[in-house]
Design a protein around this motif. Sequence first.
Motif, PDB file in Angstrom:
ATOM      1  N   ALA A  21      35.715  30.549  42.187  1.00  0.00           N
ATOM      2  CA  ALA A  21      36.329  31.876  42.176  1.00  0.00           C
ATOM      3  C   ALA A  21      35.354  32.954  42.606  1.00  0.00           C
ATOM      4  CB  ALA A  21      36.873  32.180  40.783  1.00  0.00           C
ATOM      5  N   ARG A  22      34.129  32.864  42.137  1.00  0.00           N
ATOM      6  CA  ARG A  22      33.146  33.900  42.463  1.00  0.00           C
ATOM      7  C   ARG A  22      32.683  33.809  43.907  1.00  0.00           C
ATOM      8  NH1 ARG A  22      30.294  35.156  36.695  1.00  0.00           N
ATOM      9  NH2 ARG A  22      32.228  34.861  35.516  1.00  0.00           N
ATOM     10  N   ALA A  23      32.694  32.603  44.462  1.00  0.00           N
ATOM     11  CA  ALA A  23      32.429  32.476  45.900  1.00  0.00           C
ATOM     12  C   ALA A  23      33.500  33.214  46.693  1.00  0.00           C
ATOM     13  CB  ALA A  23      32.385  31.009  46.294  1.00  0.00           C
ATOM     14  N   GLY A  24      34.758  33.068  46.251  1.00  0.00           N
ATOM     15  CA  GLY A  24      35.838  33.805  46.907  1.00  0.00           C
ATOM     16  C   GLY A  24      35.679  35.309  46.768  1.00  0.00           C
ATOM     17  N   GLU A  25      35.241  35.760  45.618  1.00  0.00           N
ATOM     18  CA  GLU A  25      35.037  37.191  45.405  1.00  0.00           C
ATOM     19  C   GLU A  25      33.945  37.732  46.325  1.00  0.00           C
ATOM     20  OE1 GLU A  25      34.169  37.334  41.270  1.00  0.00           O
ATOM     21  OE2 GLU A  25      36.261  37.082  40.641  1.00  0.00           O
ATOM     22  N   GLN A  26      32.868  36.963  46.490  1.00  0.00           N
ATOM     23  CA  GLN A  26      31.786  37.412  47.365  1.00  0.00           C
ATOM     24  C   GLN A  26      32.240  37.491  48.815  1.00  0.00           C
ATOM     25  OE1 GLN A  26      27.681  36.256  45.034  1.00  0.00           O
ATOM     26  NE2 GLN A  26      28.172  35.184  46.921  1.00  0.00           N
ATOM     27  N   LEU A  27      32.998  36.484  49.260  1.00  0.00           N
ATOM     28  CA  LEU A  27      33.498  36.520  50.628  1.00  0.00           C
ATOM     29  C   LEU A  27      34.479  37.675  50.827  1.00  0.00           C
ATOM     30  CD1 LEU A  27      34.066  32.740  51.395  1.00  0.00           C
ATOM     31  CD2 LEU A  27      32.376  34.242  52.443  1.00  0.00           C
ATOM     32  N   ALA A  28      35.343  37.905  49.832  1.00  0.00           N
ATOM     33  CA  ALA A  28      36.305  38.999  49.944  1.00  0.00           C
ATOM     34  C   ALA A  28      35.602  40.348  50.040  1.00  0.00           C
ATOM     35  CB  ALA A  28      37.254  38.979  48.744  1.00  0.00           C
ATOM     36  N   ALA A  29      34.497  40.500  49.307  1.00  0.00           N
ATOM     37  CA  ALA A  29      33.762  41.761  49.336  1.00  0.00           C
ATOM     38  C   ALA A  29      33.153  42.020  50.709  1.00  0.00           C
ATOM     39  CB  ALA A  29      32.673  41.753  48.265  1.00  0.00           C
ATOM     40  N   ARG A  30      32.752  40.958  51.408  1.00  0.00           N
ATOM     41  CA  ARG A  30      32.119  41.112  52.712  1.00  0.00           C
ATOM     42  C   ARG A  30      33.113  41.116  53.864  1.00  0.00           C
ATOM     43  NH1 ARG A  30      28.669  36.962  51.078  1.00  0.00           N
ATOM     44  NH2 ARG A  30      29.413  35.640  52.769  1.00  0.00           N
ATOM     45  N   MET A  31      34.191  40.296  53.724  1.00  0.00           N
ATOM     46  CA  MET A  31      35.056  40.030  54.865  1.00  0.00           C
ATOM     47  C   MET A  31      36.466  40.582  54.722  1.00  0.00           C
ATOM     48  SD  MET A  31      33.928  36.047  55.455  1.00  0.00           S
ATOM     49  CE  MET A  31      34.895  35.905  56.959  1.00  0.00           C
ATOM     50  N   GLY A  32      36.837  40.940  53.510  1.00  0.00           N
ATOM     51  CA  GLY A  32      38.217  41.335  53.247  1.00  0.00           C
ATOM     52  C   GLY A  32      38.908  40.288  52.400  1.00  0.00           C
ATOM     53  N   LEU A  48      41.764  38.694  52.525  1.00  0.00           N
ATOM     54  CA  LEU A  48      42.460  37.574  53.142  1.00  0.00           C
ATOM     55  C   LEU A  48      41.796  37.211  54.463  1.00  0.00           C
ATOM     56  CD1 LEU A  48      46.219  38.620  52.678  1.00  0.00           C
ATOM     57  CD2 LEU A  48      44.936  36.980  51.314  1.00  0.00           C
ATOM     58  N   GLY A  49      41.877  35.928  54.811  1.00  0.00           N
ATOM     59  CA  GLY A  49      41.427  35.512  56.133  1.00  0.00           C
ATOM     60  C   GLY A  49      40.113  34.771  56.162  1.00  0.00           C
ATOM     61  N   PHE A  50      39.351  34.737  55.062  1.00  0.00           N
ATOM     62  CA  PHE A  50      38.156  33.898  55.092  1.00  0.00           C
ATOM     63  C   PHE A  50      38.584  32.436  54.985  1.00  0.00           C
ATOM     64  CE2 PHE A  50      38.429  35.471  50.655  1.00  0.00           C
ATOM     65  CZ  PHE A  50      38.528  34.280  49.955  1.00  0.00           C
ATOM     66  N   LEU A  51      37.711  31.540  55.426  1.00  0.00           N
ATOM     67  CA  LEU A  51      38.041  30.126  55.521  1.00  0.00           C
ATOM     68  C   LEU A  51      37.455  29.348  54.353  1.00  0.00           C
ATOM     69  CD1 LEU A  51      37.300  29.598  59.323  1.00  0.00           C
ATOM     70  CD2 LEU A  51      39.471  30.218  58.244  1.00  0.00           C
ATOM     71  N   ALA A  52      38.151  28.282  53.975  1.00  0.00           N
ATOM     72  CA  ALA A  52      37.668  27.466  52.865  1.00  0.00           C
ATOM     73  C   ALA A  52      36.261  26.952  53.135  1.00  0.00           C
ATOM     74  CB  ALA A  52      38.623  26.299  52.623  1.00  0.00           C
ATOM     75  N   ARG A  53      35.969  26.611  54.387  1.00  0.00           N
ATOM     76  CA  ARG A  53      34.642  26.068  54.699  1.00  0.00           C
ATOM     77  C   ARG A  53      33.532  27.071  54.408  1.00  0.00           C
ATOM     78  NH1 ARG A  53      35.331  26.631  61.212  1.00  0.00           N
ATOM     79  NH2 ARG A  53      37.373  25.807  60.685  1.00  0.00           N
TER      80      ARG A  53
END
Length: 290
Positions: free
Chosen positions: A258-269, A271-276
């Motif tokens: 979950a926190r990996a997703g939060e970090q990606l969302a903070a940088r990239m938005g 929606l739209g980041f990839l699972a990889r």
Amino acid sequence: MDPIAVDDELLRAWPLAKPSAQSDKEERGRTVVVGGSAEIPGAVLLAGTAALRAGAGKLTVATVQRMALAMAMALPEARVMGLPETAGGGLDASGAPLLAPLAPRINALLYGPGLQDEAAAPRFVQTLLQHLPPELPLILDALGLCAAAHVPPRAGGLLLTPHAGEMAKLCGEAKDEVQADPARCAADSARRLHAVVVLKGATTHIAAPDGRLWRHEGGNPGLATSGSGDILAGLIAGLVARGTPLEQAAVWGVALHARAGEQLAARMGGLGFLARELAAEIPHLMDTGT
């Protein structure tokens, strides 16, 4: 029993064990990921990568023979084994004994990401169990979950990672009934199947066979994307390979994912980041303790 909240306070009080400065890859454990198919070859790639990002020392991927060479090129850190394929595109049970020579040195085995042929999945597991020591932890994900009822209680434990639809099949209820009371469904299935159950969702419930129950709220909508569950399953398997108890690996795996997703969302938005892209966030999160 009321669920325990998975938050910073809990994680600080239940830290992951860290290897010593003198430890080598053998001490960090071996993970085997079994799954994949010609139509879904990337699932074992995602899961295997996540296991390594979680700190596992060695990785073996076993997949259908016709995808083995491509997998070896895509994941050069892993040993890759090609197994016989069923007419339905799944793993044939005749290939399960090929994993037997590895069994004494495996610390965690994940079965299911990217599998096809639902009828073949339980047969493969039933054959595989004849060649696995009972103290080896077994993690079932995706189509591998249909084999859960065929796994007797294991000394090393069993861990399941269903979403609501898969849980409905496991517990024989409608999906909307599972969604209406996920904590009960997770707890009941954990007791009945003698397994740690990770019931995934916007709120994830983690249940242990002894009745302990945890609840994680967090992450973001971007995590609801193709391959995200493969990352979570591999992350948990990698933590288990390092010697983490199943329930702790489940709690930490869910929180890190979950926190990996939060970090990606903070940088990239949102929606739209990839699972990889999730896996690369994990080492830093483990270093910081959350």
